[in-house]
Design an enzyme around this catalytic site. Structure first.
Site, PDB file in Angstrom:
ATOM      1  N   GLU A 128       0.829  -1.220   0.000  1.00  0.00           N
ATOM      2  CA  GLU A 128       0.000   0.000   0.000  1.00  0.00           C
ATOM      3  C   GLU A 128       0.861   1.268   0.000  1.00  0.00           C
ATOM      4  O   GLU A 128       0.362   2.350   0.327  1.00  0.00           O
ATOM      5  CB  GLU A 128      -0.958   0.005   1.203  1.00  0.00           C
ATOM      6  CG  GLU A 128      -1.885  -1.181   1.321  1.00  0.00           C
ATOM      7  CD  GLU A 128      -2.914  -1.309   0.194  1.00  0.00           C
ATOM      8  OE1 GLU A 128      -2.908  -0.468  -0.730  1.00  0.00           O
ATOM      9  OE2 GLU A 128      -3.696  -2.274   0.229  1.00  0.00           O
ATOM     10  N   HIS A 151      -2.884   2.140   8.276  1.00  0.00           N
ATOM     11  CA  HIS A 151      -3.990   1.398   7.663  1.00  0.00           C
ATOM     12  C   HIS A 151      -4.197   0.113   8.433  1.00  0.00           C
ATOM     13  O   HIS A 151      -3.229  -0.552   8.817  1.00  0.00           O
ATOM     14  CB  HIS A 151      -3.647   1.081   6.195  1.00  0.00           C
ATOM     15  CG  HIS A 151      -4.507   0.013   5.596  1.00  0.00           C
ATOM     16  ND1 HIS A 151      -5.875   0.134   5.477  1.00  0.00           N
ATOM     17  CD2 HIS A 151      -4.200  -1.220   5.101  1.00  0.00           C
ATOM     18  CE1 HIS A 151      -6.356  -0.959   4.920  1.00  0.00           C
ATOM     19  NE2 HIS A 151      -5.365  -1.803   4.689  1.00  0.00           N
ATOM     20  N   HIS A 153      -7.483  -3.182   9.385  1.00  0.00           N
ATOM     21  CA  HIS A 153      -8.767  -3.794   9.050  1.00  0.00           C
ATOM     22  C   HIS A 153      -9.661  -3.781  10.295  1.00  0.00           C
ATOM     23  O   HIS A 153     -10.161  -4.828  10.726  1.00  0.00           O
ATOM     24  CB  HIS A 153      -8.544  -5.211   8.531  1.00  0.00           C
ATOM     25  CG  HIS A 153      -7.637  -5.268   7.323  1.00  0.00           C
ATOM     26  ND1 HIS A 153      -7.051  -6.432   6.872  1.00  0.00           N
ATOM     27  CD2 HIS A 153      -7.215  -4.289   6.467  1.00  0.00           C
ATOM     28  CE1 HIS A 153      -6.311  -6.173   5.794  1.00  0.00           C
ATOM     29  NE2 HIS A 153      -6.383  -4.874   5.538  1.00  0.00           N
ATOM     30  N   GLU A 181     -17.501  11.592  22.488  1.00  0.00           N
ATOM     31  CA  GLU A 181     -16.198  12.179  22.140  1.00  0.00           C
ATOM     32  C   GLU A 181     -15.913  12.225  20.632  1.00  0.00           C
ATOM     33  O   GLU A 181     -14.983  12.912  20.201  1.00  0.00           O
ATOM     34  CB  GLU A 181     -15.076  11.416  22.842  1.00  0.00           C
ATOM     35  CG  GLU A 181     -14.939   9.987  22.361  1.00  0.00           C
ATOM     36  CD  GLU A 181     -13.652   9.314  22.862  1.00  0.00           C
ATOM     37  OE1 GLU A 181     -13.593   8.078  22.778  1.00  0.00           O
ATOM     38  OE2 GLU A 181     -12.744  10.009  23.311  1.00  0.00           O
ATOM     39  N   HIS A 222     -13.022  -3.517   3.504  1.00  0.00           N
ATOM     40  CA  HIS A 222     -11.581  -3.729   3.625  1.00  0.00           C
ATOM     41  C   HIS A 222     -11.045  -3.165   4.946  1.00  0.00           C
ATOM     42  O   HIS A 222     -10.527  -3.908   5.769  1.00  0.00           O
ATOM     43  CB  HIS A 222     -10.864  -3.097   2.421  1.00  0.00           C
ATOM     44  CG  HIS A 222      -9.387  -3.312   2.404  1.00  0.00           C
ATOM     45  ND1 HIS A 222      -8.647  -3.500   1.266  1.00  0.00           N
ATOM     46  CD2 HIS A 222      -8.479  -3.358   3.409  1.00  0.00           C
ATOM     47  CE1 HIS A 222      -7.381  -3.678   1.560  1.00  0.00           C
ATOM     48  NE2 HIS A 222      -7.252  -3.586   2.864  1.00  0.00           N
TER      49      HIS A 222
HETATM   50  P1  13P Z   1       0.910  -5.480   3.028  1.00  0.00           P
HETATM   51  O1  13P Z   1       1.261  -6.748   3.765  1.00  0.00           O
HETATM   52  O2  13P Z   1       1.541  -5.424   1.656  1.00  0.00           O
HETATM   53  O3  13P Z   1       1.232  -4.255   3.873  1.00  0.00           O
HETATM   54  O4  13P Z   1      -0.651  -5.492   2.758  1.00  0.00           O
HETATM   55  C1  13P Z   1      -1.552  -5.604   3.820  1.00  0.00           C
HETATM   56  C2  13P Z   1      -2.840  -4.929   3.566  1.00  0.00           C
HETATM   57  O5  13P Z   1      -3.548  -4.618   4.508  1.00  0.00           O
HETATM   58  C3  13P Z   1      -3.247  -4.629   2.173  1.00  0.00           C
HETATM   59  O6  13P Z   1      -4.314  -3.733   2.147  1.00  0.00           O
HETATM   60 ZN    ZN Z   2      -5.516  -3.775   4.001  1.00  0.00          ZN
END
Ligand code: 13P
Ligand code: ZN
Length: 285
Positions: A128, A151, A153, A181, A222
């Protein structure tokens, strides 16, 4: 028999592991995994570093290797980052930082990166990286203290992208209504992309466009991207949105339904009391 240059590399590798920014990466990745936001290799972090932070730990004149970027970033020329590696499991970073993390520098043209430390098993930065680099560029334009792109999940945010409409304004309002909050922590609301293939330059561009106005950008089905000036602030930002999404998920499945919410007037009062300006178009007073 170990030679002098090998000894130097060993000293450097050991000292890098004690750098505060490496410790912050280890703590953040471990906490993200512990909270269930980063299964397997899910998630990535990049952290903009000053040269003065890096030079006590690293010989920046001698990159270990160089790799070509297929999305040039001249805006980030000569900038240093510590980033998570592609395919690396967040639960493992603490025991193996030199494989799971890398310190990189964008070259003077913005077409290549120098790997200065880490990715020791031949690894490379997160897939990413386009979204991270383009988001850094976008955030630096609006906040000169910006440093982190994160980033993951986050479970309940991800779940909510199935059960809530994907309109940015109504999604933002729902999150603000879930915990008192929220409007104080993210008055700039959330940006939401359509579903897209991850890891591409295109999703990077679209994420960065949203980052101009929002520090949180949701990728439906995602996960989420967060931006901030420190690791704690960025982590806390995602944590707060995730908590709100958790409350939403709990109450949405409650048989009795929702009996009352924080009103728009109360949200406005909150914003005034805490001196924040809610993004336009969400509250109707
Ligand atoms: P990477 O392992 O390449 O960082 O990818 C993980 C991910 O969350 C892709 O969206
Ligand atoms: Zn991801």
């Amino acid at each position: 028999m170990i030679n002098e240059s090998e000894i130097n590399i060993l000293i450097i590798n050991n000292s890098v592991k004690s750098a505060p920014f490496v410790k912050e990466m280890i703590a953040a990745t471990y906490n993200m995994w512990r909270l269930g936001w980063d299964e397997r290799n899910g998630g990535n972090i990049s952290y903009l570093l000053n040269e003065e932070e890096v030079t006590p730990y690293l010989d920046v004149k001698h990159p270990v290797r160089t790799s070509i970027l297929d999305f040039p970033v001249p805006e980030l020329a000569n900038k240093y980052f510590i980033v998570t590696g592609s395919g690396k499991y967040f639960k493992n970073v603490k025991d193996n930082p030199e494989d799971c993390l890398g310190i990189i520098r964008v070259d003077t043209t913005g077409h290549k990166i120098d790997i200065l430390w880490g990715f020791a098993d031949g690894g490379k930065p997160t897939s990413e990286l386009p979204s991270h680099f383009m988001s850094h560029i976008a955030r630096l334009k609006v906040d000169q203290n910006h440093r982190i792109i994160m980033h993951n999940h986050a479970t309940n945010i991800l779940a909510m992208t199935f059960t809530h409409d994907l309109n940015e304004k109504s999604f933002t309002k729902t999150l603000w209504q879930m915990c008192t909050e929220c409007i104080v922590v993210f008055p700039d609301g959330v940006g939401i992309l359509p579903w897209m293939v991850p890891g591409t330059d295109e999703i990077g561009q679209r994420t960065a466009e949203k980052m101009a106005d929002h520090r949180l950008v949701i990728w439906p089905f995602h996960g989420i991207f967060g931006a901030g000036t420190t690791m704690d602030e960025t982590f806390g930002l995602i944590e707060t949105a995730e908590k709100a999404a958790q409350i939403y998920t709990i109450i949405s499945s409650h048989q009795g339904g929702i009996k009352q919410v924080i009103t728009d007037k109360e949200l406005e009062d909150l914003a005034k009391a805490f001196g924040v300006t809610p993004i336009e178009g969400v509250l109707t007073i």
